[in-house]
Design a protein around this motif. Sequence first.
Motif, PDB file in Angstrom:
ATOM      1  N   MET A  59      -9.778   3.903  -4.509  1.00  0.00           N
ATOM      2  CA  MET A  59      -9.105   4.032  -3.342  1.00  0.00           C
ATOM      3  C   MET A  59      -9.673   4.757  -1.675  1.00  0.00           C
ATOM      4  SD  MET A  59      -6.057   6.205  -2.453  1.00  0.00           S
ATOM      5  CE  MET A  59      -4.364   5.606  -4.089  1.00  0.00           C
ATOM      6  N   THR A  60     -10.025   4.091  -0.643  1.00  0.00           N
ATOM      7  CA  THR A  60     -11.309   4.004   0.160  1.00  0.00           C
ATOM      8  C   THR A  60     -10.083   5.311   1.069  1.00  0.00           C
ATOM      9  OG1 THR A  60      -9.783   3.529   1.997  1.00  0.00           O
ATOM     10  CG2 THR A  60     -11.273   2.201   0.435  1.00  0.00           C
ATOM     11  N   SER A  61     -11.181   6.166   1.865  1.00  0.00           N
ATOM     12  CA  SER A  61     -10.498   7.449   1.928  1.00  0.00           C
ATOM     13  C   SER A  61      -9.406   7.456   3.171  1.00  0.00           C
ATOM     14  CB  SER A  61     -11.548   8.774   2.751  1.00  0.00           C
ATOM     15  OG  SER A  61     -12.392   7.529   4.215  1.00  0.00           O
ATOM     16  N   ARG A  62      -9.686   6.050   4.251  1.00  0.00           N
ATOM     17  CA  ARG A  62      -8.379   5.824   5.057  1.00  0.00           C
ATOM     18  C   ARG A  62      -6.877   5.487   4.072  1.00  0.00           C
ATOM     19  NH1 ARG A  62     -10.183   1.310   6.906  1.00  0.00           N
ATOM     20  NH2 ARG A  62     -11.108   2.545   8.814  1.00  0.00           N
ATOM     21  N   ALA A  63      -7.451   4.947   3.475  1.00  0.00           N
ATOM     22  CA  ALA A  63      -6.132   4.883   2.315  1.00  0.00           C
ATOM     23  C   ALA A  63      -5.868   6.032   1.971  1.00  0.00           C
ATOM     24  CB  ALA A  63      -6.134   3.892   1.012  1.00  0.00           C
ATOM     25  N   GLU A  64      -6.682   7.317   1.554  1.00  0.00           N
ATOM     26  CA  GLU A  64      -5.772   8.438   1.189  1.00  0.00           C
ATOM     27  C   GLU A  64      -4.790   9.349   2.316  1.00  0.00           C
ATOM     28  OE1 GLU A  64      -9.112   9.543  -2.950  1.00  0.00           O
ATOM     29  OE2 GLU A  64      -9.274  10.029  -0.066  1.00  0.00           O
ATOM     30  N   GLU A  65      -5.638   9.419   3.284  1.00  0.00           N
ATOM     31  CA  GLU A  65      -5.512  10.003   4.434  1.00  0.00           C
ATOM     32  C   GLU A  65      -4.042   9.102   5.265  1.00  0.00           C
ATOM     33  OE1 GLU A  65      -7.552   9.408   8.186  1.00  0.00           O
ATOM     34  OE2 GLU A  65      -6.961  10.936   8.801  1.00  0.00           O
ATOM     35  N   LEU A  66      -3.815   7.090   4.994  1.00  0.00           N
ATOM     36  CA  LEU A  66      -2.527   6.926   5.185  1.00  0.00           C
ATOM     37  C   LEU A  66      -1.566   7.806   4.199  1.00  0.00           C
ATOM     38  CD1 LEU A  66      -3.310   3.412   6.164  1.00  0.00           C
ATOM     39  CD2 LEU A  66      -2.699   5.186   7.698  1.00  0.00           C
ATOM     40  N   LEU A  67      -1.557   7.367   2.586  1.00  0.00           N
ATOM     41  CA  LEU A  67      -1.067   8.152   1.951  1.00  0.00           C
ATOM     42  C   LEU A  67      -0.607   9.847   2.581  1.00  0.00           C
ATOM     43  CD1 LEU A  67      -1.795   6.601  -1.479  1.00  0.00           C
ATOM     44  CD2 LEU A  67      -0.117   6.395   0.121  1.00  0.00           C
ATOM     45  N   ALA A  94      -1.408   0.858   4.539  1.00  0.00           N
ATOM     46  CA  ALA A  94      -1.628   1.802   3.532  1.00  0.00           C
ATOM     47  C   ALA A  94      -1.473   0.582   2.307  1.00  0.00           C
ATOM     48  CB  ALA A  94      -1.690   3.203   2.667  1.00  0.00           C
ATOM     49  N   ALA A  95      -0.616   0.142   2.140  1.00  0.00           N
ATOM     50  CA  ALA A  95       0.190  -1.229   0.832  1.00  0.00           C
ATOM     51  C   ALA A  95      -0.881  -2.580   1.170  1.00  0.00           C
ATOM     52  CB  ALA A  95       1.690  -1.198   1.152  1.00  0.00           C
ATOM     53  N   GLN A  96      -1.221  -2.513   2.409  1.00  0.00           N
ATOM     54  CA  GLN A  96      -1.950  -3.321   2.759  1.00  0.00           C
ATOM     55  C   GLN A  96      -3.681  -4.150   1.936  1.00  0.00           C
ATOM     56  OE1 GLN A  96      -2.804  -4.091   7.018  1.00  0.00           O
ATOM     57  NE2 GLN A  96      -0.003  -4.015   7.359  1.00  0.00           N
ATOM     58  N   GLU A  97      -3.829  -2.127   2.358  1.00  0.00           N
ATOM     59  CA  GLU A  97      -4.958  -1.849   1.502  1.00  0.00           C
ATOM     60  C   GLU A  97      -5.713  -2.147  -0.162  1.00  0.00           C
ATOM     61  OE1 GLU A  97      -8.561   1.199   1.460  1.00  0.00           O
ATOM     62  OE2 GLU A  97      -7.658   0.685   3.792  1.00  0.00           O
ATOM     63  N   LEU A  98      -4.300  -0.834  -0.162  1.00  0.00           N
ATOM     64  CA  LEU A  98      -3.806  -1.300  -2.185  1.00  0.00           C
ATOM     65  C   LEU A  98      -2.267  -2.765  -2.820  1.00  0.00           C
ATOM     66  CD1 LEU A  98      -2.538   3.010  -1.644  1.00  0.00           C
ATOM     67  CD2 LEU A  98      -4.843   1.857  -2.128  1.00  0.00           C
ATOM     68  N   GLY A  99      -2.849  -3.364  -1.946  1.00  0.00           N
ATOM     69  CA  GLY A  99      -1.936  -4.899  -2.815  1.00  0.00           C
ATOM     70  C   GLY A  99      -0.488  -3.936  -3.151  1.00  0.00           C
ATOM     71  N   THR A 100      -0.151  -3.768  -2.849  1.00  0.00           N
ATOM     72  CA  THR A 100       1.428  -3.046  -2.957  1.00  0.00           C
ATOM     73  C   THR A 100       2.656  -3.232  -1.459  1.00  0.00           C
ATOM     74  OG1 THR A 100       2.767  -1.597  -4.321  1.00  0.00           O
ATOM     75  CG2 THR A 100       0.970  -0.737  -3.082  1.00  0.00           C
ATOM     76  N   ASN A 101       3.613  -2.427  -1.669  1.00  0.00           N
ATOM     77  CA  ASN A 101       4.924  -2.137  -0.720  1.00  0.00           C
ATOM     78  C   ASN A 101       4.654  -1.146  -0.622  1.00  0.00           C
ATOM     79  OD1 ASN A 101       6.789  -1.849  -2.189  1.00  0.00           O
ATOM     80  ND2 ASN A 101       6.699  -3.976  -3.200  1.00  0.00           N
ATOM     81  N   ALA A 102       5.189  -0.837   0.201  1.00  0.00           N
ATOM     82  CA  ALA A 102       5.809   1.036   1.297  1.00  0.00           C
ATOM     83  C   ALA A 102       7.204   0.996  -0.510  1.00  0.00           C
ATOM     84  CB  ALA A 102       6.174   0.595   2.640  1.00  0.00           C
ATOM     85  N   ASP A 103       7.723   0.810  -0.596  1.00  0.00           N
ATOM     86  CA  ASP A 103       8.872   1.143  -1.578  1.00  0.00           C
ATOM     87  C   ASP A 103       7.626   1.413  -2.981  1.00  0.00           C
ATOM     88  OD1 ASP A 103      11.567  -1.229  -0.331  1.00  0.00           O
ATOM     89  OD2 ASP A 103      11.285   0.901   0.180  1.00  0.00           O
ATOM     90  N   GLU A 104       7.111   0.700  -3.567  1.00  0.00           N
ATOM     91  CA  GLU A 104       6.785   1.189  -4.091  1.00  0.00           C
ATOM     92  C   GLU A 104       5.152   2.250  -4.028  1.00  0.00           C
ATOM     93  OE1 GLU A 104       4.078  -2.195  -6.284  1.00  0.00           O
ATOM     94  OE2 GLU A 104       6.349  -3.098  -6.432  1.00  0.00           O
ATOM     95  N   LEU A 105       5.004   2.688  -3.200  1.00  0.00           N
ATOM     96  CA  LEU A 105       4.184   3.750  -2.558  1.00  0.00           C
ATOM     97  C   LEU A 105       5.023   5.109  -2.377  1.00  0.00           C
ATOM     98  CD1 LEU A 105       1.922   2.522  -0.135  1.00  0.00           C
ATOM     99  CD2 LEU A 105       0.832   3.269  -2.643  1.00  0.00           C
TER     100      LEU A 105
END
Lengths: 101, 216, 297
Positions: B1-9, B56-67
């Motif tokens: 996971m990138t630091s951007r994805a981490e920050e968004l999460l 974040a989901a765009q980067e991680l290949g999932t969707n908002a509800d799953e996250l």
Amino acid sequence: MIWEVFRQEREGQPFQHAGSLEAPDLVFAEAYAREFYGRRDESFALWIVPRDALHDVREPYVAPVFDRDYRRVDGYSLKVKLKEARERVGAGHAPPGEGGA
Amino acid sequence: MTSRAEELLTLADDELILGWRNSEWTGIAPFLEEDVAFSSIAQTEIGHARAFYELAAQELGTNADELAFDRDPEEYRCAPLVELRLVPDWARTIARHWLYETADAIRIEALKSSENEAVAGLAAKIDREEVYHRIHADMWARQLRASPERGRFEGAVAELWPYALGLVEGEQRGQLCSAVGRETVDAVERGTHTEELRPLWEEMTMVRRSVAGAAW
Amino acid sequence: MNEDELRAYVQEGGQVESGDPLPEAYRKALVKFIEMHGNSELMGVLPEREWILRAPTLQRKLALTSKVQDEVGHAQLIYRVVEDLGKPREACLDDLLAGRTKFHNVFHYPTKTWGDVGVIAWLVDAAAIISQKALLKCSYAPYARIMKKICWEESFHILHGRDVVLAMMTGTDEQRELVQEAVNRWWGPLMQFHGNPIPAEDDPMYQWRIKSQGNEDARQQFLDGYVPQIWELGLTVPDPKLRKRDDGVWKFTEPDWDELKSVVTGHGPQTEERLGLRRYARGETEWVRRALLAEAA
């Protein structure tokens, strides 16, 4: 304190009474008025007034005893005079712009 | 996971859990007008969480509800401050609200200069909605401070201050101290969740887990 | 106007305002009716609010929070009308929490699953909206006006409810079972909701045109609108006698009017627990209201 809220549905329209709410001061009243009358973007603008500042006027004017038809559209009857004036022009007098110099 | 994805999460999780906690007041707030106002704040927070999750989901290949719902409690990146159950204490609720909005304003401001256009754009949008939250928090902070009950509020701010510091990092902590008018103390840092998160997560996900993978 | 004059006036379609002198009997009837409505909106929040926390998607969480928020807002609008009729909000809350005043039967029952969330927003709200639309013509104009806003906001609720139900009905067997089970439990209270079939002319609320529709009329309207919607999804209604006659009248098993009476007088399965939660929250936040008053003083 009770506040009355008036809302304007669209720009340019009259403000209409929307309801009332309880709040300790204007800042709170504004916050709550936004919520109640704006959270669905249903109002273009709001007026908030303390209820005490409003005065209910029930009979807007003195009951008319004397005739005041000079204030109303139906107080003017032009038909007869207009007919007479048009006939006067039609009997031998040329309309402006025709004939003459 | 990138630091951007981490920050968004991190941002998303903070907003989701805080929104969840603030929703606990819906229907039982101190009076009806405030109930409606505070409920909007909770909804806006969840809306912001959703926006961060979607990015974040765009980067991680999932969707908002799953996250939002399908991770284990330990995987959430929220700060301890937002996990605390504060109902039915309005003083602590407003103290948290005021501290959080102050800290959030600082980090959103920084995000608006992000080199990532999508993040910067989202931060700008969120900032516009947050104006209302800040007005609301300031309004209540002023009201409680001016009232005979100021002790409750000030006590709550003092209690939650170490938690509030844990919301931000580095030089943002200094900015937060200035904004709040308090000296720095040992912060309650991110990384270790409180005991309150797991029961929250269980209640939050109980329907979703009841029929795994279903659409609702 | 005296009572007879007012009755004649409102039965011709006349409306009165808060500033008009009202006969005491009419004012009392208004307060009783409108206060019960306010109580119902307030108590109606409680069965639903716990599901906000458990909503299975972000969208549902937002929609349900918004719906419940509307209901709190409706309680505010309604209690303001009651206050302007002479009974302050705090007095209404005192009476509600002491069990001296009533709220609608449906809010005395537990919510057990996400199926309930769908069924309440779809069917219970539908039953309520039928009553509320009839109030748009209320003889007391301030109440009629707030009903306009209330009905507008409720229109979102039914759509939300139907969406929740449809998602489950097009989902898994377990989800469909949740909906059917909820319908089975809610059917009885739904059939009682509009009240016993007192002829409209004998109902003082109708005589004063506070209500403009009789109870049985409202119930028939509900059945006509919603039984077909229930059946078209493959759901069943737990009443073998339910059918529509050739003349358009719905026949059904007589609802349990004793149960209705018992429930609305405070003996419902969740009554005490919900009133208890309200009392608790009210007690814990008393200092806040005092703090605000002190500042305003």
